[in-house]
Every structure is written in structure tokens, then in C-alpha cells.
Design an enzyme around this catalytic site. Structure first.
Site, PDB file in Angstrom:
ATOM      1  CG  LEU A   1      -1.864  -1.240   1.255  1.00 50.29           C
ATOM      2  CD1 LEU A   1      -2.791  -1.156   2.456  1.00 50.29           C
ATOM      3  CD2 LEU A   1      -2.665  -1.419  -0.023  1.00 50.29           C
ATOM      4  CG  HIS A   2       0.841   3.253  -3.257  1.00 52.28           C
ATOM      5  ND1 HIS A   2      -0.175   4.048  -3.744  1.00 52.28           N
ATOM      6  CD2 HIS A   2       0.849   2.135  -4.023  1.00 52.28           C
ATOM      7  CE1 HIS A   2      -0.750   3.459  -4.781  1.00 52.28           C
ATOM      8  NE2 HIS A   2      -0.154   2.289  -4.971  1.00 52.28           N
TER       9      HIS A   2
ATOM     10  N   GLY B   1      -1.691   6.462  -2.774  1.00 57.31           N
ATOM     11  CA  GLY B   1      -2.890   6.312  -3.605  1.00 57.31           C
ATOM     12  C   GLY B   1      -3.948   5.470  -2.912  1.00 57.31           C
ATOM     13  CG  HIS B   2      -3.322   1.343  -2.090  1.00 61.30           C
ATOM     14  ND1 HIS B   2      -1.993   1.148  -2.392  1.00 61.30           N
ATOM     15  CD2 HIS B   2      -4.025   0.547  -2.924  1.00 61.30           C
ATOM     16  CE1 HIS B   2      -1.898   0.259  -3.366  1.00 61.30           C
ATOM     17  NE2 HIS B   2      -3.131  -0.120  -3.714  1.00 61.30           N
TER      18      HIS B   2
ATOM     19  N   GLY C   1      -8.703   2.970  -7.802  1.00 62.58           N
ATOM     20  CA  GLY C   1      -7.897   4.071  -8.301  1.00 62.58           C
ATOM     21  C   GLY C   1      -8.031   4.188  -9.807  1.00 62.58           C
ATOM     22  CD  GLU C   2     -10.300   8.626 -11.917  1.00 65.44           C
ATOM     23  OE1 GLU C   2      -9.501   9.577 -11.838  1.00 65.44           O
ATOM     24  OE2 GLU C   2     -11.483   8.755 -12.215  1.00 65.44           O
TER      25      GLU C   2
END
EC number: 6.3.2.1
Length: 179
Positions: A33-34, A36-37, A148-149
Site C-alpha cells: 500500500l501507498h 494512492g491507496h 484508483g484511476e
């Protein structure tokens, strides 16, 4: 945050919450995870009573076994990242055997979406994505799901999967997308 590793335990907890009228958000991930998550989880927490974050490296979407073997598995760090989140929060980190007690032979085809661009070079990848996302939808039965896109092609295929309602129990799930 609660760590759950079996479908039975997760469904039992979610059924009790659902009977109280709680809304459930799902953020499907493959771990590692980062930020964005984190943005997906933040939005899910703001819009739902309970959030389930799946942390599962899905073998059915890897057509190269070496890529699967090299994929990072960082469950402890992932749990730590969201351990301080506010609101109802559950980490669902099942084993491969828990998700696939027998091989998943379902075939998903969304041509031409899954046969061009990345799909052209990764045969079977998007079928594996649909297998796991559909399983997670059936297991969690979320009110909303968050994606996420970043991966436009994957997002288009998931939208199509839900739009065509080829997966049980997705009719009531609203999809949300974050950049």
C-alpha cells in the site's frame, strides 16, 4: 483496525453490521500500500460506516510465475499504515487457499477492452482481475467499492463487469474512483 483472514469470520462480522443498517465500503488491493491507496481508504471511511480493505496478491492475474513470486508482500507494513485510521475498519488478508479452495474456471471476456493495450501483452490478466474482484464483491457485498484511476484499462473493465451485472450481488454496489 481489525485483521480478518477467513471469509466466514468476515461475513459474520459484516452481516451483523449490515443488520444494524451500516454501510460497507470495499477497497480491493494487492497490498504494498501507498499514498494512492490511502486516498481511497480516506474517501471510503468518509462515505461509509465500515470499510474493508482487502490485502491479497491474486495469483490468477499473473501470467508470469516469476512476477507473482517477486510481487511484494508487506502485510505488516500495510496494517501499520492504516492501523491508526479512524472509523470502522477491517483488513481482509486471506490466504490463496481461502479465496481459491478450488480453481476458478470462470471466464470473463470484455472484448475489445481486455484484448488491447496491456491485455494484448498479458493474456489472462484481466480475467484474473475479474475473478478476484467478483469474488470480493460476493464475499463483502459492499455498498460502495473504491478503485484508483491509475490503471485506466482495468478500471474500464471493472466498470463493464458491474454495468453488465455479470457478477452476483453487484447490482446495489456503487463504484467510486479516485485519481
Amino acid at each position: 483496525m481489525k485483521l480478518v483472514q477467513t471469509i466466514k469470520e468476515l461475513q459474520s462480522e459484516l452481516d451483523a453490521l449490515r443488520s444494524e443498517g451500516k454501510t460497507i465500503g470495499l477497497v480491493p488491493t494487492m497490498g504494498a500500500l501507498h499514498a494512492g491507496h490511502a486516498s481511497l481508504v480516506k474517501r471510503a471511511v468518509a462515505e461509509n460506516d465500515v470499510v474493508v480493505v482487502s490485502d491479497f496478491v491474486n495469483p490468477t492475474q499473473f501470467n508470469d510465475k516469476n512476477d507473482l513470486a517477486k510481487y511484494p508482500r508487506t502485510l505488516d507494513a500495510d496494517c501499520e499504515l492504516f492501523g491508526k485510521s479512524r472509523g470502522g475498519f477491517c483488513f481482509f488478508a486471506p490466504s490463496v487457499e481461502e479465496i481459491y479452495p478450488e480453481p476458478d474456471t470462470r471466464q470473463f471476456s470484455y472484448a475489445p477492452l481486455d484484448t488491447v493495450m496491456e491485455g494484448r501483452f498479458r493474456p489472462g490478466h484481466f480475467n484474473g482481475v475479474c475473478q478476484i474482484v467478483s469474488k470480493l464483491f460476493m464475499i463483502v457485498n459492499p455498498t460502495r467499492a473504491y478503485f484508483g484511476e491509475k490503471d485506466f484499462q482495468q478500471l474500464a473493465i471493472i466498470r463493464e463487469m458491474v454495468k453488465t451485472d455479470r457478477v452476483q450481488r453487484t447490482g446495489n454496489c456503487r463504484l467510486s474512483y479516485c485519481a
